[in-house]
Write a protein that holds these residues in place. Structure first.
Motif, PDB file in Angstrom:
ATOM      1  N   HIS A   1       6.532   4.491   2.574  1.00  0.00           N
ATOM      2  CA  HIS A   1       7.435   4.049   1.530  1.00  0.00           C
ATOM      3  C   HIS A   1       6.692   3.865   0.211  1.00  0.00           C
ATOM      4  O   HIS A   1       5.467   3.933   0.153  1.00  0.00           O
ATOM      5  N   VAL A   2       7.446   3.631  -0.848  1.00  0.00           N
ATOM      6  CA  VAL A   2       6.905   3.550  -2.201  1.00  0.00           C
ATOM      7  C   VAL A   2       7.077   2.130  -2.740  1.00  0.00           C
ATOM      8  O   VAL A   2       8.116   1.508  -2.528  1.00  0.00           O
ATOM      9  N   LEU A   3       6.058   1.643  -3.429  1.00  0.00           N
ATOM     10  CA  LEU A   3       6.163   0.368  -4.135  1.00  0.00           C
ATOM     11  C   LEU A   3       6.642   0.643  -5.550  1.00  0.00           C
ATOM     12  O   LEU A   3       6.114   1.514  -6.235  1.00  0.00           O
ATOM     13  N   MET A   4       7.671  -0.071  -5.989  1.00  0.00           N
ATOM     14  CA  MET A   4       8.186   0.158  -7.339  1.00  0.00           C
ATOM     15  C   MET A   4       8.473  -1.174  -8.020  1.00  0.00           C
ATOM     16  O   MET A   4       8.751  -2.180  -7.361  1.00  0.00           O
ATOM     17  N   ASN A   5       8.362  -1.181  -9.345  1.00  0.00           N
ATOM     18  CA  ASN A   5       8.638  -2.396 -10.113  1.00  0.00           C
ATOM     19  C   ASN A   5       9.844  -2.177 -11.008  1.00  0.00           C
ATOM     20  O   ASN A   5      10.077  -1.080 -11.522  1.00  0.00           O
ATOM     21  N   GLY A   6      10.645  -3.254 -11.176  1.00  0.00           N
ATOM     22  CA  GLY A   6      11.854  -3.173 -11.973  1.00  0.00           C
ATOM     23  C   GLY A   6      11.608  -3.585 -13.415  1.00  0.00           C
ATOM     24  O   GLY A   6      10.495  -3.936 -13.814  1.00  0.00           O
ATOM     25  N   ASN A   7      12.675  -3.567 -14.205  1.00  0.00           N
ATOM     26  CA  ASN A   7      12.561  -3.854 -15.636  1.00  0.00           C
ATOM     27  C   ASN A   7      12.299  -5.318 -15.949  1.00  0.00           C
ATOM     28  O   ASN A   7      11.858  -5.657 -17.045  1.00  0.00           O
ATOM     29  N   VAL A   8      12.594  -6.212 -15.010  1.00  0.00           N
ATOM     30  CA  VAL A   8      12.430  -7.645 -15.288  1.00  0.00           C
ATOM     31  C   VAL A   8      11.428  -8.286 -14.321  1.00  0.00           C
ATOM     32  O   VAL A   8      11.459  -9.493 -14.098  1.00  0.00           O
ATOM     33  N   GLY A   9      10.526  -7.498 -13.741  1.00  0.00           N
ATOM     34  CA  GLY A   9       9.477  -8.051 -12.905  1.00  0.00           C
ATOM     35  C   GLY A   9       9.741  -8.020 -11.423  1.00  0.00           C
ATOM     36  O   GLY A   9       8.910  -8.474 -10.641  1.00  0.00           O
ATOM     37  N   GLY A  10      10.889  -7.512 -10.988  1.00  0.00           N
ATOM     38  CA  GLY A  10      11.164  -7.414  -9.566  1.00  0.00           C
ATOM     39  C   GLY A  10      10.304  -6.338  -8.907  1.00  0.00           C
ATOM     40  O   GLY A  10      10.125  -5.259  -9.462  1.00  0.00           O
ATOM     41  N   ILE A  11       9.753  -6.642  -7.730  1.00  0.00           N
ATOM     42  CA  ILE A  11       8.932  -5.687  -6.987  1.00  0.00           C
ATOM     43  C   ILE A  11       9.694  -5.293  -5.723  1.00  0.00           C
ATOM     44  O   ILE A  11      10.175  -6.152  -4.983  1.00  0.00           O
ATOM     45  N   TYR A  12       9.793  -3.979  -5.472  1.00  0.00           N
ATOM     46  CA  TYR A  12      10.620  -3.477  -4.380  1.00  0.00           C
ATOM     47  C   TYR A  12       9.843  -2.479  -3.523  1.00  0.00           C
ATOM     48  O   TYR A  12       8.942  -1.783  -3.993  1.00  0.00           O
ATOM     49  N   GLU A  13      10.244  -2.402  -2.254  1.00  0.00           N
ATOM     50  CA  GLU A  13       9.824  -1.332  -1.360  1.00  0.00           C
ATOM     51  C   GLU A  13      10.934  -0.283  -1.375  1.00  0.00           C
ATOM     52  O   GLU A  13      12.099  -0.600  -1.125  1.00  0.00           O
ATOM     53  N   TYR A  14      10.580   0.954  -1.685  1.00  0.00           N
ATOM     54  CA  TYR A  14      11.584   2.011  -1.808  1.00  0.00           C
ATOM     55  C   TYR A  14      11.431   3.014  -0.672  1.00  0.00           C
ATOM     56  O   TYR A  14      10.357   3.579  -0.458  1.00  0.00           O
ATOM     57  N   ASP A  15      12.509   3.211   0.066  1.00  0.00           N
ATOM     58  CA  ASP A  15      12.581   4.173   1.148  1.00  0.00           C
ATOM     59  C   ASP A  15      13.123   5.479   0.565  1.00  0.00           C
ATOM     60  O   ASP A  15      14.318   5.585   0.261  1.00  0.00           O
ATOM     61  N   ILE A  16      12.252   6.461   0.415  1.00  0.00           N
ATOM     62  CA  ILE A  16      12.644   7.719  -0.237  1.00  0.00           C
ATOM     63  C   ILE A  16      13.680   8.472   0.587  1.00  0.00           C
ATOM     64  O   ILE A  16      14.654   9.008   0.048  1.00  0.00           O
ATOM     65  N   LEU A  17      13.485   8.527   1.908  1.00  0.00           N
ATOM     66  CA  LEU A  17      14.378   9.323   2.751  1.00  0.00           C
ATOM     67  C   LEU A  17      15.801   8.796   2.744  1.00  0.00           C
ATOM     68  O   LEU A  17      16.767   9.571   2.724  1.00  0.00           O
TER      69      LEU A  17
ATOM     70  N   THR B   1      12.421  14.229 -11.552  1.00  0.00           N
ATOM     71  CA  THR B   1      11.930  12.862 -11.435  1.00  0.00           C
ATOM     72  C   THR B   1      10.728  12.845 -10.520  1.00  0.00           C
ATOM     73  O   THR B   1      10.773  13.426  -9.430  1.00  0.00           O
ATOM     74  N   ILE B   2       9.660  12.176 -10.955  1.00  0.00           N
ATOM     75  CA  ILE B   2       8.443  12.091 -10.156  1.00  0.00           C
ATOM     76  C   ILE B   2       8.358  10.700  -9.557  1.00  0.00           C
ATOM     77  O   ILE B   2       8.463   9.699 -10.262  1.00  0.00           O
ATOM     78  N   VAL B   3       8.158  10.614  -8.245  1.00  0.00           N
ATOM     79  CA  VAL B   3       7.988   9.326  -7.566  1.00  0.00           C
ATOM     80  C   VAL B   3       6.647   9.356  -6.846  1.00  0.00           C
ATOM     81  O   VAL B   3       6.409  10.244  -6.038  1.00  0.00           O
ATOM     82  N   THR B   4       5.779   8.411  -7.173  1.00  0.00           N
ATOM     83  CA  THR B   4       4.487   8.332  -6.505  1.00  0.00           C
ATOM     84  C   THR B   4       4.423   7.052  -5.700  1.00  0.00           C
ATOM     85  O   THR B   4       4.993   6.037  -6.099  1.00  0.00           O
ATOM     86  N   GLY B   5       3.754   7.091  -4.567  1.00  0.00           N
ATOM     87  CA  GLY B   5       3.712   5.925  -3.693  1.00  0.00           C
ATOM     88  C   GLY B   5       2.319   5.410  -3.472  1.00  0.00           C
ATOM     89  O   GLY B   5       1.388   5.762  -4.181  1.00  0.00           O
ATOM     90  N   LYS B   6       2.195   4.579  -2.440  1.00  0.00           N
ATOM     91  CA  LYS B   6       0.946   3.912  -2.132  1.00  0.00           C
ATOM     92  C   LYS B   6      -0.105   4.950  -1.744  1.00  0.00           C
ATOM     93  O   LYS B   6       0.174   5.863  -1.007  1.00  0.00           O
TER      94      LYS B   6
ATOM     95  N   ALA C   1       0.109  -0.730  -9.095  1.00  0.00           N
ATOM     96  CA  ALA C   1      -0.747   0.031  -8.192  1.00  0.00           C
ATOM     97  C   ALA C   1      -1.082  -0.827  -6.988  1.00  0.00           C
ATOM     98  O   ALA C   1      -1.036  -2.058  -7.053  1.00  0.00           O
ATOM     99  N   MET C   2      -1.441  -0.165  -5.879  1.00  0.00           N
ATOM    100  CA  MET C   2      -1.762  -0.930  -4.676  1.00  0.00           C
ATOM    101  C   MET C   2      -2.648  -0.122  -3.744  1.00  0.00           C
ATOM    102  O   MET C   2      -2.738   1.107  -3.830  1.00  0.00           O
ATOM    103  N   THR C   3      -3.337  -0.860  -2.841  1.00  0.00           N
ATOM    104  CA  THR C   3      -3.974  -0.291  -1.661  1.00  0.00           C
ATOM    105  C   THR C   3      -3.343  -1.006  -0.466  1.00  0.00           C
ATOM    106  O   THR C   3      -2.322  -1.685  -0.614  1.00  0.00           O
ATOM    107  N   ASP C   4      -3.953  -0.912   0.688  1.00  0.00           N
ATOM    108  CA  ASP C   4      -3.408  -1.616   1.853  1.00  0.00           C
ATOM    109  C   ASP C   4      -3.583  -3.125   1.760  1.00  0.00           C
ATOM    110  O   ASP C   4      -2.888  -3.874   2.461  1.00  0.00           O
ATOM    111  N   THR C   5      -4.514  -3.585   0.909  1.00  0.00           N
ATOM    112  CA  THR C   5      -4.811  -5.023   0.847  1.00  0.00           C
ATOM    113  C   THR C   5      -4.742  -5.617  -0.556  1.00  0.00           C
ATOM    114  O   THR C   5      -4.865  -6.832  -0.700  1.00  0.00           O
TER     115      THR C   5
END
Length: 208
Positions: A38-54, A203-208, A71-75
């Motif tokens: 899955h992809v980590l994404m941030n919203g316009n007002v600071g919300g952080i979400y896990e995005y399921d592309i499929l 649209t380009i979506v990049t993940g962890k 940006a993120m790694t596993d830890t």
């Protein structure tokens, strides 16, 4: 005359039903597991979400300060402002997050893009793409290359930088005053691929 006997008053107390309070069990919150695909994404007002592309769904994770990129790694997880990068410790299963430290950066690497190469190396950029060594609380910044000059304008990162550890190349979305592009670059700035997104509607979506 017939006699009429008046009933004597009764001293028997009236029984009142007693209400018994029923306890409602508190629901157990199901822990969130951040899936590796899955992809980590941030919203316009600071919300952080896990995005399921499929499935095109997102799950709210937490609220942090607003940042143009994340940006993120596993830890580890990073967001940034104009003067510092905020680093957080995270776990993926179950999902947890806690603030770790502030990392000072110069204005040279200001821009919309941020990605990670490891827990101590980040890549950030505007018109130039910089590698940031964050071993200490003050980042050591190294200019890798400058984005191309297109349409009579110096291009700048428009949103995303992705580092491919297998090829050692960077996939970047960037824009001039007129057009938007996605390109693949070596660390010396050599362009391997470049596509104009303005006419493609991509649209380009990049993940962890």
């Amino acid at each position: 005359f017939p006699s009429h006997d008046t009933p004597a008053p009764s001293n028997t107390a009236t029984q009142t039903a007693t209400q018994t309070q029923t306890m409602t069990p508190t629901p157990t919150k199901t822990p969130i597991v951040f899936e590796s695909c899955h992809v980590l994404m941030n919203g316009n007002v600071g919300g952080i979400y896990e995005y399921d592309i499929l499935n095109n769904t997102k799950t709210f994770l937490t609220t942090l300060d607003y940042s143009s990129d994340i940006a993120m790694t596993d830890t580890k997880l990073w967001i940034y402002t104009s003067t510092n990068i905020k680093e957080y410790n995270i776990t993926l299963n179950p999902w947890t997050i806690s603030f770790n430290r502030n990392i000072s950066v110069s204005s040279a690497s200001n821009g919309a893009g941020l990605t990670s190469k490891s827990n101590t190396l980040l890549v950030r950029g505007g018109s130039g793409i910089y590698e940031l060594d964050i071993t200490t609380n003050t980042a050591t910044e190294t200019l890798l290359f400058t984005l191309p000059f297109l349409d009579g304008d110096q291009c700048e990162v428009s949103g995303d930088i992705y580092y491919n550890p297998y090829t050692g190349r960077y996939i970047i979305t960037y824009q001039s005053f007129i057009n938007c592009y996605v390109g693949e670059f070596s660390s010396d700035g050599t362009i391997w691929n470049q596509t104009n997104l303005t006419s493609q509607g991509t649209t380009i979506v990049t993940g962890k």
